[in-house]
Design an enzyme around this catalytic site. Structure first.
Site, PDB file in Angstrom:
ATOM      1  N   HIS A 120       0.866  -1.181   0.000  1.00 53.20           N
ATOM      2  CA  HIS A 120       0.000   0.000   0.000  1.00 53.20           C
ATOM      3  C   HIS A 120       0.904   1.233   0.000  1.00 53.20           C
ATOM      4  O   HIS A 120       1.029   1.926   1.008  1.00 53.20           O
ATOM      5  CB  HIS A 120      -0.936  -0.007   1.211  1.00 53.20           C
ATOM      6  N   ASP A 125      -4.790   1.997   1.877  1.00 53.19           N
ATOM      7  CA  ASP A 125      -5.161   1.308   3.120  1.00 53.19           C
ATOM      8  C   ASP A 125      -5.747   2.313   4.117  1.00 53.19           C
ATOM      9  O   ASP A 125      -6.751   2.047   4.781  1.00 53.19           O
ATOM     10  CB  ASP A 125      -3.953   0.574   3.731  1.00 53.19           C
ATOM     11  N   TYR A 323      -7.177   8.810 -17.558  1.00 53.53           N
ATOM     12  CA  TYR A 323      -8.003   9.558 -16.624  1.00 53.53           C
ATOM     13  C   TYR A 323      -8.155  11.013 -17.042  1.00 53.53           C
ATOM     14  O   TYR A 323      -7.175  11.653 -17.416  1.00 53.53           O
ATOM     15  CB  TYR A 323      -7.391   9.515 -15.221  1.00 53.53           C
ATOM     16  N   GLU A 399       0.226   7.733  11.541  1.00 55.86           N
ATOM     17  CA  GLU A 399      -1.185   7.398  11.799  1.00 55.86           C
ATOM     18  C   GLU A 399      -1.898   8.477  12.607  1.00 55.86           C
ATOM     19  O   GLU A 399      -3.135   8.530  12.626  1.00 55.86           O
ATOM     20  CB  GLU A 399      -1.273   6.037  12.498  1.00 55.86           C
TER      21      GLU A 399
END
Ligand SMILES: [Zn+2]
Ligand SMILES: [Zn+2]
Length: 427
Positions: A120, A125, A323, A399
């Protein structure tokens, strides 16, 4: 829309309390997903984790298998109102992880026939864990919600494997934005280019269109000592590479929007004294304006074909449109700015430069107004210039930055629903 209406939110305290409660799960989900990354169109385990969570929360609908492995959940509030959509992408990248976190990926698989590590490395994630947490928070408040929230967990943002379809375009084709159709959509991306605690945004063109090209210059093989007996595609291809540079430097109005044309691969020849039959060039084109995108495509074709012709070589140009430009709806962006400033603090929200990377969130924005913003995940003590970029084997997420992502999406969804009591559509 009156911006002052959503500068306050009657559910703000309840949302923040619920985010604090879900934080341990947010981190646990993120680490579990990080240790079990799956490539595009292969997010089977990830989708299973997501779907069972949404079902456990008592969602009104949970559709699985949308665009191969996508999950679309619908949470209806107790009172009628409009529909807001939130999107997270789920796929990992063929990158071998080199961080030293205890939950680092050891997964290996094959990608387009080659053995690869899986990581990831783009933070998807975190996106999944954030949106699962938002689901928990808003499900707990559904009695007080006026309207519905559609949760879109999308596979293959980083492109599906060769020969397969996937990603946002296929999600839309398979009904992700129908039944009920959302009235707006929000998405976020974690980035190592912003510090933890900060949010970056931009109105209008924000991320580039991304298209790839393949140019085959066809010559005629001959001995390297007698070039006049054939047609040399190597020199012609070299001239094409140089000619392509002038599309940006001499032909595009760079005061309007930037353009990038990159040749990333040249293949031709097997031996020093043989002039080969053909040479293949591969590259990528980035623009921030759909008209400029078409214009650059035309100029790539013209440049390659005419330069090749001057050498009596043949030329085939094949451009794949991947894209479109990610364009944040200006009105929606302005309307949501007070929300972003409330959750992060005004000093921690800023306009970011355009990003020459691309995002298939752009496809949703072609159907409904959308806002795609950035959340910082680099520790405040680390200089941003030394932070490994997204897609690096050393990409690292602080985090401590993730709860802000949960708060931003949860507050934005509720604020938007509260500000649009009349936007309810026939369902
Ligand atoms: Zn990426
Ligand atoms: Zn990404």
């Amino acid at each position: 829309m009156a911006a002052h209406l959503i500068a306050e939110n009657r559910l703000a305290d309840a949302i923040d309390a619920a985010v604090a409660d879900v934080e341990p799960q947010l981190i646990a989900w993120r680490r579990d997903l990080h240790a079990h990354p799956e490539l595009g169109n292969r997010e089977v385990r990830t989708a299973g984790v997501v779907a069972s969570h949404l079902r456990a929360l008592g969602f009104d609908e949970v559709r699985t298998g949308v665009a191969v492995t996508g999950v679309v959940g619908l949470l209806r509030g107790a009172r009628p109102g409009p529909v807001i959509a939130l999107r997270a992408d789920m796929d990992a990248l063929p990158v071998e992880e080199r961080t030293d976190v205890p939950f680092a990926s050891k997964v290996r698989t094959t990608w387009n026939g080659e053995p690869v590590g899986v990581m990831h490395a783009c933070g998807h994630d975190a996106h999944v864990a954030i949106l699962m947490s938002v689901a928990t928070v808003l499900a707990g408040l559904r009695d007080r919600l006026a309207g519905s929230v559609k949760f879109i967990f999308q596979p293959a943002e980083e492109m599906p494997p060769a020969g397969e379809e996937g990603g946002a375009r296929l999600m839309i084709a398979e009904g992700a934005l129908a039944d009920p159709a959302p009235d707006a959509i929000f998405g976020l991306h974690v980035t190592s280019q912003l510090a933890t605690g900060t949010i970056g945004y931009r109105a209008g063109p924000t991320m580039a269109s991304s298209d790839t090209f393949r140019i085959t210059v066809a010559g005629r093989q001959t001995h390297g000592a007698m070039p006049w007996r054939g047609v040399d595609p190597i020199v012609a291809a070299a001239q094409v590479v140089l000619g392509l540079q002038t599309i940006v430097s001499r032909q595009s109005d760079i005061t309007r929007e930037p353009v990038v044309v990159t040749v990333g691969a040249i293949k031709g020849g097997v031996r020093e004294n043989i002039i080969p039959d053909s040479v293949e060039l591969r590259g990528t084109i980035r623009t921030f304006d759909e008209a400029m995108r078409d214009d650059v495509h035309e100029r790539v074709r013209d440049t390659a074909e005419h330069i090749a012709r001057a050498s009596r070589a043949g030329c085939e140009v094949c451009i794949n449109k991947n894209y479109p430009v990610t364009v944040n709806d200006a009105e929606l962006t302005e309307a949501m700015l007070p929300t972003l400033e409330r959750v992060a603090g005004k000093a921690h929200v800023g306009v970011v430069p355009k990003v020459t990377g691309s995002e298939d969130f752009s496809f949703y924005q072609h159907v409904v107004p959308g806002l795609f913003f950035f959340v910082g995940i680099t520790p405040p003590t680390q200089p941003l210039t030394s932070a490994a970029p997204n897609h690096s084997p050393l990409f690292y997420i602080d985090e401590g930055g993730l709860p802000l992502g949960v708060r931003a999406l949860a507050h934005a969804a509720v604020d938007w629903l509260e500000a649009h009591p009349t936007a309810q559509r026939k369902q």
